[in-house]
Scaffold this active site. Structure first.
Site, PDB file in Angstrom:
ATOM      1  N   GLY A   9       0.856  -1.189   0.000  1.00 36.24           N
ATOM      2  CA  GLY A   9       0.000   0.000   0.000  1.00 36.24           C
ATOM      3  C   GLY A   9       0.889   1.235   0.000  1.00 36.24           C
ATOM      4  O   GLY A   9       2.081   1.160  -0.350  1.00 36.24           O
ATOM      5  N   ARG A 280     -13.761  12.567  14.692  1.00 41.68           N
ATOM      6  CA  ARG A 280     -14.638  11.427  14.406  1.00 41.68           C
ATOM      7  C   ARG A 280     -15.215  10.756  15.641  1.00 41.68           C
ATOM      8  O   ARG A 280     -16.364  10.315  15.633  1.00 41.68           O
ATOM      9  CB  ARG A 280     -13.854  10.382  13.613  1.00 41.68           C
ATOM     10  CG  ARG A 280     -13.654  10.836  12.201  1.00 41.68           C
ATOM     11  CD  ARG A 280     -12.898   9.828  11.399  1.00 41.68           C
ATOM     12  NE  ARG A 280     -12.731  10.380  10.064  1.00 41.68           N
ATOM     13  CZ  ARG A 280     -11.922   9.889   9.139  1.00 41.68           C
ATOM     14  NH1 ARG A 280     -11.199   8.821   9.408  1.00 41.68           N
ATOM     15  NH2 ARG A 280     -11.844  10.444   7.960  1.00 41.68           N
ATOM     16  N   SER A 380      -4.002   9.839   7.794  1.00 43.77           N
ATOM     17  CA  SER A 380      -3.407   8.512   7.678  1.00 43.77           C
ATOM     18  C   SER A 380      -2.734   8.300   6.333  1.00 43.77           C
ATOM     19  O   SER A 380      -1.705   7.633   6.265  1.00 43.77           O
ATOM     20  CB  SER A 380      -4.412   7.410   7.982  1.00 43.77           C
ATOM     21  OG  SER A 380      -5.305   7.290   6.938  1.00 43.77           O
TER      22      SER A 380
HETATM   23  C1  LIG Z   1     -12.873   3.534   2.667  1.00 44.66           C
HETATM   24  C2  LIG Z   1     -11.653   4.199   3.243  1.00 44.66           C
HETATM   25  C3  LIG Z   1     -11.439   5.549   3.053  1.00 44.66           C
HETATM   26  C4  LIG Z   1     -10.323   6.178   3.593  1.00 44.66           C
HETATM   27  N1  LIG Z   1     -10.130   7.507   3.363  1.00 44.66           N
HETATM   28  C5  LIG Z   1      -9.020   8.122   3.849  1.00 44.66           C
HETATM   29  C6  LIG Z   1      -8.771   9.499   3.572  1.00 44.66           C
HETATM   30  O1  LIG Z   1      -9.533  10.143   2.876  1.00 44.66           O
HETATM   31  N2  LIG Z   1      -7.663  10.062   4.084  1.00 44.66           N
HETATM   32  C7  LIG Z   1      -6.775   9.358   4.838  1.00 44.66           C
HETATM   33  O2  LIG Z   1      -5.775   9.931   5.272  1.00 44.66           O
HETATM   34  N3  LIG Z   1      -6.974   8.050   5.090  1.00 44.66           N
HETATM   35  C8  LIG Z   1      -8.075   7.411   4.629  1.00 44.66           C
HETATM   36  N4  LIG Z   1      -8.273   6.070   4.880  1.00 44.66           N
HETATM   37  C9  LIG Z   1      -7.255   5.320   5.618  1.00 44.66           C
HETATM   38  C10 LIG Z   1      -6.075   4.998   4.710  1.00 44.66           C
HETATM   39  O3  LIG Z   1      -6.536   4.634   3.456  1.00 44.66           O
HETATM   40  C11 LIG Z   1      -5.221   3.855   5.225  1.00 44.66           C
HETATM   41  O4  LIG Z   1      -5.014   3.941   6.575  1.00 44.66           O
HETATM   42  C12 LIG Z   1      -3.870   3.845   4.530  1.00 44.66           C
HETATM   43  O5  LIG Z   1      -4.067   3.795   3.155  1.00 44.66           O
HETATM   44  C13 LIG Z   1      -3.060   2.683   4.997  1.00 44.66           C
HETATM   45  O6  LIG Z   1      -1.949   2.478   4.138  1.00 44.66           O
HETATM   46  P1  LIG Z   1      -0.957   1.282   4.409  1.00 44.66           P
HETATM   47  O7  LIG Z   1       0.076   1.360   3.372  1.00 44.66           O
HETATM   48  O8  LIG Z   1      -0.555   1.285   5.816  1.00 44.66           O
HETATM   49  O9  LIG Z   1      -1.833  -0.043   4.249  1.00 44.66           O
HETATM   50  P2  LIG Z   1      -2.684  -0.694   3.065  1.00 44.66           P
HETATM   51  O10 LIG Z   1      -2.869   0.187   1.910  1.00 44.66           O
HETATM   52  O11 LIG Z   1      -3.858  -1.241   3.757  1.00 44.66           O
HETATM   53  O12 LIG Z   1      -1.749  -1.868   2.563  1.00 44.66           O
HETATM   54  C14 LIG Z   1      -1.425  -2.986   3.339  1.00 44.66           C
HETATM   55  C15 LIG Z   1      -0.656  -3.960   2.498  1.00 44.66           C
HETATM   56  O13 LIG Z   1      -0.175  -5.035   3.298  1.00 44.66           O
HETATM   57  C16 LIG Z   1      -0.451  -6.248   2.664  1.00 44.66           C
HETATM   58  N5  LIG Z   1      -0.476  -7.351   3.639  1.00 44.66           N
HETATM   59  C17 LIG Z   1      -1.375  -7.602   4.617  1.00 44.66           C
HETATM   60  N6  LIG Z   1      -1.040  -8.737   5.272  1.00 44.66           N
HETATM   61  C18 LIG Z   1       0.098  -9.203   4.710  1.00 44.66           C
HETATM   62  C19 LIG Z   1       0.947 -10.329   4.935  1.00 44.66           C
HETATM   63  N7  LIG Z   1       0.708 -11.236   5.887  1.00 44.66           N
HETATM   64  N8  LIG Z   1       2.023 -10.485   4.138  1.00 44.66           N
HETATM   65  C20 LIG Z   1       2.305  -9.599   3.146  1.00 44.66           C
HETATM   66  N9  LIG Z   1       1.552  -8.528   2.908  1.00 44.66           N
HETATM   67  C21 LIG Z   1       0.467  -8.330   3.673  1.00 44.66           C
HETATM   68  C22 LIG Z   1      -1.772  -5.982   1.973  1.00 44.66           C
HETATM   69  O14 LIG Z   1      -2.047  -6.937   1.017  1.00 44.66           O
HETATM   70  C23 LIG Z   1      -1.493  -4.595   1.402  1.00 44.66           C
HETATM   71  O15 LIG Z   1      -0.716  -4.681   0.244  1.00 44.66           O
HETATM   72  C24 LIG Z   1      -9.394   5.426   4.355  1.00 44.66           C
HETATM   73  C25 LIG Z   1      -9.596   4.059   4.535  1.00 44.66           C
HETATM   74  C26 LIG Z   1     -10.710   3.449   3.999  1.00 44.66           C
HETATM   75  C27 LIG Z   1     -10.912   1.982   4.221  1.00 44.66           C
END
Ligand SMILES: Cc1cc2nc3c(=O)[nH]c(=O)nc-3n(C[C@H](O)[C@H](O)[C@H](O)COP(=O)(O)OP(=O)(O)OC[C@H]3O[C@@H](n4cnc5c(N)ncnc54)[C@H](O)[C@@H]3O)c2cc1C
Ligand code: SF4
Ligand code: SF4
Ligand code: FES
Lengths: 537, 224
Positions: A9, A280, A380
């Site tokens: 992500g 929120r 986030s």
């Molecule tokens: C509907 C929605 C709307 C949102 N809107 C906003 C917004 O407007 N503004 C804002 O700031 N935030 C928003 N958020 C929150 C934000 O999108 C997330 O918190 C942020 O994108 C998280 O990014 P990340 O890279 O940590 O995780 P993610 O994008 O969740 O990626 C996690 C990655 O880890 C991988 N993974 C999981 N388990 C394993 C494993 N065991 N082995 C290998 N890989 C694994 C997954 O497959 C994925 O590739 C929103 C969230 C949602 C659900």
């Protein structure tokens, strides 16, 4: 230097890009391509005090709002860096080619979001997350072509390789072939939120929380697991509860319940200054109270906004309502209720994204440092990108001796476990997952109390001792068993924090208690241990 | 409640299931209720493209395709579900789309310079960035067969990148890759645009690329 990034992500992508820019050789490990990570689902925007609206916004204001929204248990040093770097991050993203929406002066446009008095949320149409992921993925592709980043798609993290409090690498399994292999070098976990604990949340079903739970069982300290954000406005569909972005309220959407045949705008009445744009946790509690704990329907009304705003700036809201509710929000208010959305808690890091294990870093939603007891909308995406970059910088400057024979032995052990595992026959995995999420939803909702939490622990103990039939899937087998431990840890933190603060509301301890202005730290040594520590210890 | 027949292609053969329940559910919810069938999904709300499959002969996103909207269900109480046919099947309805990603890499879909700011084109660039890589377009394309032709996602991606790129060498590469690997294969049948779940105007992308990458090159060759 090898750096292994788990999850692709925004946090994982940023970490991979930054680490490779510094000269590291990066393995990017995930079951999926970035296009299907939860990050693409973010709609509303990303915060930075750009101060282009003549409102005298500043980094200090962004810092203060973030700490305030987090009810003062955020890591202040981390928030300082985050808010300070935010404008630079937007500049970087512009250079990479993100199609941010522009204002009439050609600046990146800013919108209002909850918990912030100033327009501070940059956005790209109604799909900010998607636009960010497309651009960062394209940039990461360049690194892949040069051999600086290698993607391992279809791979899931299985365990860390830890010796004497140092992380030497990780072990992962290929979902399709069951090949198990070791990846040596520093590790950055960017595996997203703990969604699976609650069944389906507003987010992606790929984020199962396993990586966090396994790391925990291997000695990695977690923090603030009790802090789970309920997004105020989610709608019930047959797929799951789907989120209606905060931008709907930022653009002027109002919340009401019907009282004596008339709409009652309770947020405006209770909080005249911020109204619907309170943080929120406050809005969710307002909805809960105004609806008599969900007995009455609560509506999000955007019918007074002009059609262009709804169809262009809020086109995702329009599409979701039309598609999943068969309701046209231009003419009808949207029935909503709070739903599980974001995990403020997770792997504890300092402001450099270091965990308690040398050589192990964490960033994005799986980690805990920026958001305290409640995350502000728009913080986030910022935290994920910022965290990925900072983790990469620090991982690059951390040298761990490679101990080839220990790594080989760890791999052999994991392979032995794989070769010898057997399915149980007491409960099938779908039932077990459903029971787990029922327990969590019943006890870890918006309001908690000792009796429900204690009852949940007892039910979990029964479930934990059952032999689960994982339908022949090794990853599912290890996952469900460690999720039981993680769920117990969450519940225990909620029991131990005997106060109400932000997302953690105890009906038996309704007041905020200054003695708990601390980080909840959770450790595991065969037993779950909970302690409260200073905010930037 | 109406009982319907669900035909799912597993290992090349249709297996029949029956479902008796609410028709106001999506195909992913149906698959979840049937249980034991492997398929990809992530967002469950039409934002990630994982769940693309062939439903009643049309490539679609399963999580936003409702049983109640399917004519086959109204007419024949039948739904057929197949994996996308242009990719190797991993298991049941789960396919391996790595070819699409390999092609993006092969066609150098990135920019070398800082992005040029094109105020007039933001909406276009935004639209082209919405591509989910779901594969519905290549499924519908009469000419895509997983070999030399790289398919619509390259045209969509390149049409944005060529207006952001200022590095002249890489700009040439972006155009040349398009000219070699997309242009000769596409017959402008528009099938891709009709099925794109994001409603991306793929024909605009293709026309723009043809104008910038092919047409100009022809002129250059003429001058030589
Ligand atoms: C509907 C929605 C709307 C949102 N809107 C906003 C917004 O407007 N503004 C804002 O700031 N935030 C928003 N958020 C929150 C934000 O999108 C997330 O918190 C942020 O994108 C998280 O990014 P990340 O890279 O940590 O995780 P993610 O994008 O969740 O990626 C996690 C990655 O880890 C991988 N993974 C999981 N388990 C394993 C494993 N065991 N082995 C290998 N890989 C694994 C997954 O497959 C994925 O590739 C929103 C969230 C949602 C659900
Ligand atoms: S162009 Fe449309 S159909 Fe093709 S992969 Fe992208 S989103 Fe899917
Ligand atoms: S226009 Fe027709 S031939 Fe060209 S890519 Fe689209 S579907 Fe294929
Ligand atoms: S699961 Fe994401 S589009 Fe269907």
């Amino acid at each position: 230097m090898n750096i292994n990034v788990v999850g692709c992500g925004l946090a994982g992508l940023s970490a991979a890009i930054k680490a490779s820019e510094l000269g590291a050789s990066v393995s990017l490990i995930s079951p999926n391509y970035s296009e299907t990570s939860q990050s693409v689902m973010a709609m509303g925007g990303i915060n930075a005090a750009l101060n282009t609206k003549g409102e005298n916004d500043s980094i200090e204001n962004h810092y203060a709002d973030t700490i305030n929204g987090g009810c003062e248990i955020n890591n202040p040093k981390a928030v300082f860096k985050l808010t300070n770097d935010a404008p630079k991050i937007i500049g970087w993203l512009e250079k990479l080619g993100v199609s941010f929406t522009r204002d009439n002066d050609g600046n990146v446009d800013l919108r209002y979001f909850g918990g912030q008095k100033y327009a501070r949320t940059a956005y790209a149409g109604a799909r900010t997350g998607k636009q960010l992921v497309t651009t960062l993925t394209s940039h990461c592709r360049k690194k892949e072509a040069r051999g600086q980043v290698k993607r391992y798609v279809g791979w899931r993290f299985l365990s860390l390789i830890i010796k004497n409090h140092q992380c030497l690498g990780l072990i992962a399994i290929n979902e399709n072939t069951s090949e198990i292999r070791a990846f040596k070098g520093n590790v950055i976990l960017a595996s997203g939120g703990l969604n699976k604990l609650f069944g389906k949340t507003s987010g992606s079903v790929l984020n199962d929380g396993y990586a966090t739970s396994k790391a925990f069982m291997q000695g990695v300290t977690l923090a603030n697991l009790e802090m789970i954000q309920f997004h105020p406005t989610t709608i019930k569909t047959t797929n799951k509860r789907i989120l209606i972005t905060e931008a709907a309220r930022g653009e002027g959407g109002k919340l009401f319940v019907n009282r004596d045949g008339k709409p009652w705008y309770f947020m405006k009445e209770w909080y005249p200054e911020f109204g619907e744009l309170m943080p929120r946790d406050v809005v969710s509690r307002g909805i809960y109270k105004a609806s008599n704990a969900g007995a009455d329907e609560v509506y999000l009304d955007i019918t007074h906004l002009d059609e262009h705003t709804i169809k262009v700036k809020l086109d995702e809201v329009y599409n979701i309502c039309m598609k999943y509710l068969n309701l046209n929000p231009i003419y009808e208010p949207i029935p909503i209720f709070p739903g599980v959305h974001y995990f403020m808690g997770g792997i504890k890091t300092d402001e450099n994204h270091k965990t308690n294990i040398e050589g192990l870093f964490a960033a994005g939603e799986c980690s805990c440092q920026y958001h305290g007891a409640n995350r502000l909308g728009g913080n986030s995406l910022l935290g994920a990108i910022h965290g990925g970059c900072i983790a990469a910088q620090n991982a690059y400057s951390t040298n761990i001796d490679t101990n080839e024979s220990f790594i080989r032995k760890s791999l052999e052990n994991e392979q032995k476990l794989f070769d010898s595992w057997r399915d149980g026959d007491e409960k099938n995995i779908v039932e077990a997952e459903n029971e787990l999420s029922d327990i969590m939803n019943a006890s870890m909702g918006m309001y908690r109390n000792f009796d429900d939490l204690d009852n949940a622990l007892q039910k979990l103990n029964v479930l934990k001792n059952m032999k689960i039939d994982s339908a022949g899937n090794y990853y599912d087998h290890v996952k469900i068993n460690s999720l039981f431990v993680l769920a117990s840890a969450c519940i225990k933190t909620a029991i131990e924090r005997k106060e109400s603060r932000g997302a953690h509301q105890r009906s038996d301890y309704p007041e905020t208690d200054e003695n708990y202005q601390k980080t909840t730290c959770i450790n595991f040594d065969g037993q779950i241990k909970i302690s409260f520590e200073g905010l930037d210890d | 409640m109406t009982e319907i027949t669900v035909k799912i292609k597993i290992d090349g053969e249709f297996k029949r299931f029956s479902y008796d329940g609410d028709l106001n559910i999506s195909v992913t919810t149906l698959l979840e209720k049937l249980g034991g069938i492997e398929y990809s999904c992530s967002c469950l709300q039409g934002l990630c493209g994982s769940c693309a499959m062939v439903i009643n002969s049309q490539p679609k996103l399963a999580c936003q395709t409702f049983l109640s909207d399917e004519i086959m269900i109204h007419e024949y109480k039948l739904i057929t579900i197949e994996p996308l046919s242009k990719f190797p099947v991993i298991n049941d309805l789960k396919v391996d789309k790595s070819k699409l990603y390999d092609d993006l890499l092969e066609c150098e879909q990135w920019i070398e310079s800082d992005s040029k700011m094109n105020y007039d084109e933001i909406d276009f660039e935004y639209e082209m960035s919405l591509c989910l890589m779901c594969g519905c377009c290549v499924e519908a394309c009469p000419n895509y067969d997983g070999n030399d032709f790289v398919g619509t996602p390259i045209a969509v991606s390149a049409s944005k990148l060529i207006s952001q790129e200022t590095d002249s060498n890489h700009l040439k590469i972006l155009k040349k890759k398009y000219k070699d690997k997309f242009y000769p294969h596409c017959v402008k049948s528009i099938a891709c645009e009709d099925v794109c779940p994001m409603e991306i105007q793929t024909q605009r992308a293709i026309s723009k690329m043809n104008k910038k990458a092919v047409w100009k090159l022809w002129q250059l060759i003429d001058r030589d």
